[in-house]
Design a protein around this motif. Structure first.
Motif, short mmCIF file in Angstrom:
data_model
loop_
_atom_site.label_atom_id
_atom_site.label_comp_id
_atom_site.label_asym_id
_atom_site.label_seq_id
_atom_site.Cartn_x
_atom_site.Cartn_y
_atom_site.Cartn_z
N LEU A 1 0.87 -1.12 0.07
CA LEU A 1 -0.07 0.14 0.05
C LEU A 1 0.87 1.23 -0.02
O LEU A 1 0.40 2.18 -0.53
N ALA A 2 1.91 1.18 0.88
CA ALA A 2 2.83 2.50 0.78
C ALA A 2 3.64 2.70 -0.71
O ALA A 2 4.12 3.81 -0.78
N GLY A 3 3.61 1.65 -1.42
CA GLY A 3 4.02 1.71 -2.83
C GLY A 3 3.18 2.82 -3.72
O GLY A 3 3.62 3.12 -4.68
N LEU A 4 1.94 3.09 -3.16
CA LEU A 4 0.82 3.97 -4.13
C LEU A 4 1.24 5.22 -3.62
O LEU A 4 1.02 5.64 -2.16
N ASP A 5 1.23 6.13 -4.39
CA ASP A 5 1.78 7.61 -3.85
C ASP A 5 0.64 7.90 -3.36
O ASP A 5 0.71 9.36 -2.76
N TRP A 6 -0.80 7.77 -3.45
CA TRP A 6 -1.76 8.53 -2.89
C TRP A 6 -2.51 7.85 -1.95
O TRP A 6 -3.49 7.98 -1.24
N LEU A 7 -1.90 6.87 -1.40
CA LEU A 7 -2.28 6.00 -0.01
C LEU A 7 -1.23 6.31 1.14
O LEU A 7 -0.07 5.82 0.73
N THR A 8 -1.66 6.50 1.96
CA THR A 8 -0.59 6.54 3.36
C THR A 8 -1.33 5.60 4.38
O THR A 8 -1.98 5.80 5.28
N PRO A 9 -0.29 4.26 4.37
CA PRO A 9 -1.15 3.11 5.46
C PRO A 9 -0.58 3.57 6.74
O PRO A 9 0.91 3.86 7.09
N LEU A 10 -1.08 3.55 7.99
CA LEU A 10 -0.89 3.86 9.26
C LEU A 10 -0.43 2.64 9.76
O LEU A 10 -0.76 1.51 9.52
N PRO B 1 -2.78 -13.87 1.16
CA PRO B 1 -1.79 -13.47 0.18
C PRO B 1 -2.65 -13.11 -0.92
O PRO B 1 -2.40 -12.16 -1.62
N GLU B 2 -3.55 -14.20 -1.37
CA GLU B 2 -4.28 -14.05 -2.76
C GLU B 2 -5.23 -12.88 -2.54
O GLU B 2 -5.68 -11.90 -3.45
N HIS B 3 -5.59 -12.56 -1.47
CA HIS B 3 -6.30 -11.23 -1.30
C HIS B 3 -5.73 -9.96 -1.34
O HIS B 3 -6.34 -9.19 -2.10
N THR B 4 -4.47 -9.68 -0.95
CA THR B 4 -3.63 -8.83 -0.86
C THR B 4 -3.41 -8.69 -2.44
O THR B 4 -3.38 -7.38 -2.98
N ASP B 5 -3.21 -9.67 -3.19
CA ASP B 5 -3.01 -9.65 -4.70
C ASP B 5 -4.09 -8.85 -5.52
O ASP B 5 -3.80 -8.03 -6.45
N ALA B 6 -5.17 -9.60 -4.98
CA ALA B 6 -6.60 -8.99 -5.78
C ALA B 6 -6.85 -7.48 -5.24
O ALA B 6 -7.19 -6.63 -6.36
N LEU B 7 -6.62 -7.24 -4.08
CA LEU B 7 -6.77 -5.87 -3.67
C LEU B 7 -5.83 -4.83 -4.33
O LEU B 7 -6.04 -3.74 -5.02
N MET B 8 -4.46 -5.06 -4.49
CA MET B 8 -3.55 -4.15 -5.14
C MET B 8 -4.02 -4.18 -6.78
O MET B 8 -3.69 -3.14 -7.23
N ALA B 9 -4.32 -5.37 -7.27
CA ALA B 9 -4.47 -5.22 -8.78
C ALA B 9 -5.85 -4.16 -9.10
O ALA B 9 -5.84 -3.43 -9.88
N ALA B 10 -6.72 -4.25 -7.85
CA ALA B 10 -8.06 -3.36 -7.99
C ALA B 10 -7.55 -1.75 -7.83
O ALA B 10 -8.04 -0.96 -8.43
N LEU B 11 -6.57 -1.87 -6.84
CA LEU B 11 -6.21 -0.25 -6.70
C LEU B 11 -5.44 0.31 -7.84
O LEU B 11 -5.60 1.31 -8.21
N LEU B 12 -4.70 -0.49 -8.36
CA LEU B 12 -3.94 0.01 -9.59
C LEU B 12 -4.85 0.16 -10.84
O LEU B 12 -4.63 1.15 -11.33
N SER B 13 -5.93 -0.50 -10.82
CA SER B 13 -6.83 -0.33 -12.08
C SER B 13 -7.57 0.99 -11.76
O SER B 13 -8.19 1.11 -12.84
N LEU B 14 -7.55 1.64 -10.61
CA LEU B 14 -8.42 2.54 -10.33
C LEU B 14 -7.64 4.03 -11.06
O LEU B 14 -8.16 4.98 -11.08
N GLY B 15 -6.45 3.68 -11.45
CA GLY B 15 -5.62 4.77 -12.13
C GLY B 15 -4.85 5.65 -11.10
O GLY B 15 -4.96 5.58 -10.01
#
Length: 368
Positions: free
Chosen positions: A295-304, A354-368
């Motif tokens: 999540l920290a790898g996305l510049d528009w999200l800040t995980p606490l 782990p597969e849930h994390t992968d699906a989440l990250m793919a969906a976040l990336l698809s949001l552009g």
């Protein structure tokens, strides 16, 4: 006859609690099969219930018999599990029932309940149900508790002649996962109020439970649950650890037959399967680390930083948190958004497999 006018005035004016939408309903709403939905919105344990607990449930032949109203076997097992005498333990249909019992035992209409939002919404809901005066001492922007402000609020109410009855502290806190230092909790225990420390998520942290202190601090109540640690959210089993001068009165306001037989059977088996519980916690903590880094790898999200099985993320980059939540939902990934002060720029993400994390990250990336 206007029958609605007969409803208690404070109930007519209160807001309902906003629970999570069930998976079946979401499946119909999204037009997706349940097995294609990634559910990361309710902090449920994605590994489910202990296999030993499932076997015990399948073998049970007493589901037609009322449960033991004294919860003898479960309280004995919990005593051995946490090292507190069973006389201090009371079980209920989830931690929510124990919160309700405390509120009903202590609070009369018009009396004060102190809360530290943003936090678990059930405390305010209970105050509203009982017609209590709800007093909030907001957390700081980083979700830390302003201990000086809490002390000042409690002392001011005491000086006014109407001291508060209950002070709720979730530790680790929901929805951000932060810890309140033990020294600060001990400061709160010096106040003239019953301090209810909700430890629903403490198993995912390295913090010491305050549970042993209920034997010596007569204004401390500690809450725990099987929902997160043992993957039993659907079976509704929780418990409280209370001082003897309090627990004898809380028993009086409790209905006799909770938790139910199925929940009790599963809880006893889960407690006996400590190795499975420990492995599951370790697996989720490791995945929490992986998810935080992703999540920290996305510049528009800040995980606490989190000490729980979920991560709260601040949403930036010109995006709206609610829109992010809705966008993920269209991809079959469910996260939590709170339309509340201090949280409208955030989403909460439960730690999954782990597969849930992968699906989440793919969906976040698809949001552009």
């Amino acid at each position: 006859m206007n029958v609605e006018s007969l409803i208690a005035a404070h109930v007519r004016g209160m807001q309902p609690y906003s629970p999570i939408v069930p998976l079946d309903v979401l499946s119909q709403r999204l037009g997706l099969p349940k097995d294609q939905i990634v559910k990361l919105d309710a902090n449920e344990n994605p590994y489910g219930t202990s296999p030993r607990a499932l076997e015990a449930l399948a073998a049970s032949r007493e589901l037609h018999i009322y449960p033991d109203p004294d919860q003898t076997a479960l309280r004995q097992a919990l005593s051995a599990f946490i090292g507190v005498p069973m006389e201090h333990i009371l079980c209920g249909a989830g931690g929510d029932e124990v919160i309700d019992l405390l509120a009903r035992a202590f609070v009369e209409p018009g009396q004060f309940v102190v809360d530290l939002p943003p936090t678990f919404g059930m405390y305010k809901w209970e105050a509203d149900v009982l017609g209590a005066q709800y007093v909030s001492v907001p957390r700081r922007r980083d979700f830390s508790v302003d201990i000086d402000a809490v002390e000042g609020t409690v002392r001011t109410l005491e000086a006014s002649g109407v001291p508060p009855k209950l002070l709720f502290v979730t530790n680790p806190n929901n929805p951000d996962g932060s810890i309140t230092a033990r020294a600060d909790l001990l400061r709160l225990l010096d106040l003239p109020v019953v301090v209810v420390v909700d430890e629903a998520y403490i198993d995912f942290s390295h913090e010491q439970s305050l549970a042993p202190l209920v034997r010596e601090r007569n204004n401390l109540v500690v809450l725990r649950t099987f929902s997160k640690l043992a993957g039993m959210a659907g079976l509704r089993v929780g418990y409280g650890l209370l001082p003897l001068p309090i627990i004898k009165h809380v028993w009086k306001v409790k209905q006799p037959y909770t938790p139910n037989v199925a929940g009790t059977v599963a809880a006893l088996a889960a407690l006996a399967d400590r190795a499975w519980l420990d492995r599951t916690v370790a697996t989720l903590v490791a995945e929490r680390t992986r998810l935080t880094a992703a999540l920290a790898g996305l510049d528009w999200l800040t995980p606490l930083p989190s000490h729980t099985n979920f991560i709260l993320c601040r949403v930036g980059g010109g995006r709206q948190a609610r829109a992010v939540k809705e966008g993920l939902e269209r991809h079959g990934v469910l996260v939590r958004y709170f339309d509340r002060e201090g949280l409208r720029d955030a989403i909460r993400i439960s730690v999954g497999r782990p597969e849930h994390t992968d699906a989440l990250m793919a969906a976040l990336l698809s949001l552009g």
